[in-house]
Design an enzyme around this catalytic site. Sequence first.
Site, PDB file in Angstrom:
ATOM      1  N   SER A  11      42.175  41.485  36.968  1.00 53.87           N
ATOM      2  CA  SER A  11      40.983  41.459  36.108  1.00 53.87           C
ATOM      3  C   SER A  11      40.958  42.567  35.062  1.00 53.87           C
ATOM      4  CB  SER A  11      39.703  41.523  36.943  1.00 53.87           C
ATOM      5  OG  SER A  11      39.568  42.784  37.559  1.00 53.87           O
ATOM      6  N   LYS A  42      35.780  47.584  36.678  1.00 49.36           N
ATOM      7  CA  LYS A  42      35.466  46.847  35.452  1.00 49.36           C
ATOM      8  C   LYS A  42      35.012  47.828  34.370  1.00 49.36           C
ATOM      9  CE  LYS A  42      35.801  42.706  37.394  1.00 49.36           C
ATOM     10  NZ  LYS A  42      36.719  43.029  38.453  1.00 49.36           N
TER      11      LYS A  42
END
Length: 87
Positions: free
Chosen positions: A8, A46
């Site tokens: 990710s 993230k």
Amino acid sequence: MLHARGDSMTGAGIEDGDMVLIKKQEEADPGQIVVAYVEGEGNTLKTYKEKGGKAYLHPENPKYADIPLRDCRIQGIAVSVTRKLNA
């Protein structure tokens, strides 16, 4: 240290298996890479972003969706990344 898993954050240069040094803190500035605890899923790495007065976590891979900050809690910010080189 956090052991990165998955893909990710490949757009930010963080690959599966990298070790990420985390500075423990509960707040972040937009654009910083954070580790956050997501209810029911565990920790995730993230990019912290804000838009229209709303905060969210953004994966640096277009195949994943943003995560609203209301669903998670920031635990720290990424300071550096290390990886093993294949010899």
